[in-house]
Motif scaffolding. Sequence first.
Motif, PDB file in Angstrom:
ATOM      1  N   THR A 130       0.487  -0.709   0.098  1.00 47.78           N
ATOM      2  CA  THR A 130      -0.218   0.056  -0.323  1.00 47.78           C
ATOM      3  C   THR A 130       0.573   1.175  -0.216  1.00 47.78           C
ATOM      4  O   THR A 130       0.597   2.360  -0.844  1.00 47.78           O
ATOM      5  N   ASP A 143      -7.006  -2.587  -3.535  1.00 48.17           N
ATOM      6  CA  ASP A 143      -6.176  -3.390  -2.113  1.00 48.17           C
ATOM      7  C   ASP A 143      -7.177  -5.212  -2.460  1.00 48.17           C
ATOM      8  O   ASP A 143      -7.870  -4.239  -2.618  1.00 48.17           O
ATOM      9  N   GLN A 192      -8.469  -4.289   4.755  1.00 49.38           N
ATOM     10  CA  GLN A 192      -7.376  -3.724   5.424  1.00 49.38           C
ATOM     11  C   GLN A 192      -8.151  -1.796   5.071  1.00 49.38           C
ATOM     12  O   GLN A 192      -8.068  -0.869   4.008  1.00 49.38           O
TER      13      GLN A 192
HETATM   14 MG   LIG Z   1      -1.969  -3.277   2.129  1.00 49.56          MG
END
Ligand SMILES: [Mg+2]
Length: 285
Positions: free
Chosen positions: A79, A130, A280
């Motif tokens: 990320t 993601d 997340q």
């Molecule tokens: Mg991530």
Amino acid sequence: MGKSTAAARLPRSKGTDMATVYEPKDCARKVRHLVLPGQNRRIVEEFMTILEMREEFDSHGVPIPNKIVMYGPPGTGKTLTAFHIAASLGLPLVLVRLDALIHSHLGETGSNIRRIFDYARSVPCVLFLDEFDAVARTRESGDEVKEMARAVNTLLQCLDEFGDGSVFVAATNLETELDAAIWRRFDTRMTYRMPDEGERCNYIRLLIGEFACSEDAEASAAERLCGCSFADIEQILLKAKRKAIIERAALSREHVELAYREYAPEPAERKPPRPAEAPQPVELI
Ligand SMILES: [Mg+2]
Ligand SMILES: Nc1ncnc2c1ncn2[C@@H]1O[C@H](COP(=O)(O)OP(=O)(O)O)[C@@H](O)[C@H]1O
């Protein structure tokens, strides 16, 4: 481009925006301490160079790369790398919200995928998906096979029609479950892994920074935190610093030891392949 223009046209689903938009300066703020292993650093640098030489590539008829897939364990910087790429390109990062994208109604997921890709084609950005495996699982596996197969087909089409005004970045913990046809659509692939000794030491040094610490604190942390992800190391050192501040003392081996035990990271090999928690959130500060 102003935030309002980008945000105003964001597609919505289930009563919320389908993505969160981070302006380039917000992205830059999040990536002050990125430790990129050599190979990935080279890949990212080459990628940037090519995008800066867009016209030369056009004149040679060589398409520029703009679809990156990253895979590897959680907390290793996937990320963060997406934020870094957006910051370096001076483009907003459009972080797709999986909970809004994936829909239980037949066909809705595919139509949401189409709408978010249309958006990314109309507004130059880094489109970041993601937990990509949630959409791109192999077409043969799992429940709701037909629905997901349709979503994967839509995704394939969207990737083919993406154009080159924006960059698409996808991240996943599960390389093997990605659909092979999807896999082939990416021109740039990056593998992430737990930090090695050198990377761990670098990162610990960066995190300790100017914080007062006893002589052995850094070395003992590097040893104690062997096997931890970058994200675990960061959390444990924060805890340790808090303990030092409370005691008005320099950061010591004992603070790190206590923080490690309280944090108790799971050994990597016992981690479940896919975390049970919801997609997340961006935990970057
Ligand atoms: Mg991530
Ligand atoms: N390679 C790295 N370099 C520096 N910090 C990192 C790195 N990987 C993870 N971190 C820290 O852990 C946090 C979570 O990392 P993230 O990029 O979300 O991991 P992933 O996407 O691979 O699960 C980051 O915000 C950062 O604070």
